[in-house]
Motif scaffolding. Sequence first.
Motif, short mmCIF file in Angstrom:
data_model
loop_
_atom_site.label_atom_id
_atom_site.label_comp_id
_atom_site.label_asym_id
_atom_site.label_seq_id
_atom_site.Cartn_x
_atom_site.Cartn_y
_atom_site.Cartn_z
N LEU A 99 0.83 -1.19 0.00
CA LEU A 99 0.00 0.00 0.00
C LEU A 99 0.87 1.25 0.00
O LEU A 99 1.86 1.33 0.73
N ASP A 100 0.51 2.23 -0.80
CA ASP A 100 1.26 3.49 -0.86
C ASP A 100 0.66 4.46 0.14
O ASP A 100 -0.14 5.33 -0.21
N LEU A 101 1.05 4.32 1.40
CA LEU A 101 0.49 5.15 2.47
C LEU A 101 1.33 6.39 2.74
O LEU A 101 0.83 7.37 3.29
N THR A 102 2.60 6.36 2.37
CA THR A 102 3.48 7.49 2.68
C THR A 102 3.11 8.74 1.91
O THR A 102 3.39 9.85 2.36
N GLY A 103 2.47 8.58 0.76
CA GLY A 103 2.10 9.74 -0.04
C GLY A 103 0.77 10.34 0.34
O GLY A 103 0.34 11.33 -0.26
N LEU A 110 -4.64 6.42 7.31
CA LEU A 110 -5.28 5.54 8.29
C LEU A 110 -6.57 4.96 7.74
O LEU A 110 -6.86 3.77 7.91
N ARG A 111 -7.35 5.79 7.06
CA ARG A 111 -8.58 5.30 6.45
C ARG A 111 -8.28 4.27 5.37
O ARG A 111 -8.98 3.25 5.27
N GLU A 112 -7.24 4.50 4.59
CA GLU A 112 -6.88 3.56 3.53
C GLU A 112 -6.41 2.23 4.11
O GLU A 112 -6.73 1.16 3.57
N LEU A 113 -5.63 2.27 5.18
CA LEU A 113 -5.18 1.03 5.81
C LEU A 113 -6.37 0.21 6.29
O LEU A 113 -6.45 -1.00 6.04
N ALA A 114 -7.31 0.87 6.95
CA ALA A 114 -8.49 0.16 7.45
C ALA A 114 -9.34 -0.38 6.31
O ALA A 114 -9.77 -1.54 6.32
N ILE A 155 3.62 -5.01 10.46
CA ILE A 155 2.40 -4.20 10.41
C ILE A 155 2.37 -3.22 11.58
O ILE A 155 1.85 -2.10 11.45
N LEU A 156 2.97 -3.60 12.70
CA LEU A 156 3.00 -2.68 13.84
C LEU A 156 3.90 -1.48 13.55
O LEU A 156 3.61 -0.37 14.00
N ALA A 157 4.96 -1.70 12.79
CA ALA A 157 5.83 -0.58 12.40
C ALA A 157 5.10 0.37 11.47
O ALA A 157 5.24 1.60 11.57
N ILE A 158 4.30 -0.18 10.56
CA ILE A 158 3.51 0.64 9.64
C ILE A 158 2.53 1.51 10.44
O ILE A 158 2.40 2.72 10.21
N ILE A 159 1.83 0.90 11.38
CA ILE A 159 0.84 1.63 12.17
C ILE A 159 1.52 2.66 13.08
O ILE A 159 1.03 3.79 13.24
N THR A 160 2.66 2.30 13.65
CA THR A 160 3.40 3.25 14.50
C THR A 160 3.75 4.51 13.72
O THR A 160 3.59 5.63 14.22
N HIS A 216 -20.06 -0.54 4.99
CA HIS A 216 -19.24 -1.01 6.10
C HIS A 216 -17.78 -0.59 5.94
O HIS A 216 -17.10 -0.28 6.92
N ARG A 217 -17.31 -0.58 4.70
CA ARG A 217 -15.94 -0.12 4.45
C ARG A 217 -15.78 1.34 4.86
O ARG A 217 -14.75 1.73 5.43
N GLU A 218 -16.78 2.14 4.57
CA GLU A 218 -16.76 3.54 4.96
C GLU A 218 -16.85 3.69 6.47
O GLU A 218 -16.15 4.52 7.08
N LEU A 219 -17.70 2.88 7.09
CA LEU A 219 -17.91 2.97 8.53
C LEU A 219 -16.65 2.67 9.33
O LEU A 219 -16.39 3.31 10.36
N ILE A 220 -15.86 1.70 8.89
CA ILE A 220 -14.67 1.37 9.65
C ILE A 220 -13.68 2.54 9.64
O ILE A 220 -13.05 2.84 10.66
N GLY A 221 -13.57 3.22 8.51
CA GLY A 221 -12.72 4.40 8.45
C GLY A 221 -13.23 5.52 9.35
O GLY A 221 -12.46 6.15 10.09
N ASP A 222 -14.55 5.75 9.32
CA ASP A 222 -15.15 6.77 10.18
C ASP A 222 -14.91 6.45 11.66
O ASP A 222 -14.53 7.32 12.45
N ALA A 223 -15.16 5.20 12.02
CA ALA A 223 -15.03 4.79 13.42
C ALA A 223 -13.58 4.91 13.90
O ALA A 223 -13.32 5.37 15.02
#
Length: 232
Positions: A99-103, A110-114, A155-160, A216-223
């Motif tokens: 996943l390209d999260l750094t950009g 965070l929403r994209e990861l979830a 994955i914990l390093a990514i989230i950190t 549900h995909r939207e809800l997890i990001g919102d939550a």
Amino acid sequence: MAEAAQGAAPRTSGSVPRASGSSPRARVRDAERTRGELLAVAIDEFTRHGLAGARVDEIAARTRTTKRMIYYYFGSKEGLYTAALEEVYAGIRAYERSLDLTGLEPAAALRELAGSSFDYHVAHPELARLVGQENLMGAVYLHGSERQAHLNRPILAIITDLLERGRAAGVVRRPVSAIEVHLFISSWVLFQVVNVSTIRATFGYDMTDDAVRARHRELIGDALLDWLGGGG
């Protein structure tokens, strides 16, 4: 538990026949392909029947190989199961790293990861089902896996990293750890797979419907963002 060799590399003793004239590189490719095919079928068998119910004879028949070949690569039925479990974890961890999260801005990342975790679990229900079975057995085979820690800790390093960026941007205000965020996401996405049938039976609510899944995909990001931001 049968012979050890859980997820071990192929042994050199009791060797299987090699094609005459084939190069060492070609033999390695053939071995990797054979091992991959065995794992793919084993994952399906263990997902549907569990460790106790899955039959090595059936796996051999579906891959047009032999039990001897399976034991050559994995040592035992338990070794094959452990390797299959490691493989499903390797799949999602590789996906997460891709996943390209750094950009992305922290909130969007965070929403994209979830959301991506949600997508992966829906597309690969075998992950949730094998993990569920392993939990019923007390995670005994994961405890015996030398590979699983190496697979799962990144994955914990990514989230950190995402949490640190989120705090700097003011998006993350709640004092939480990477493992807590991982558990928050996992609890939601695993539910989408393992409880589909019971939710449909008890409430007539179809979580496999495309519109429901999109919601549900939207809800997890919102939550997630509301929780991290100090709300909820």
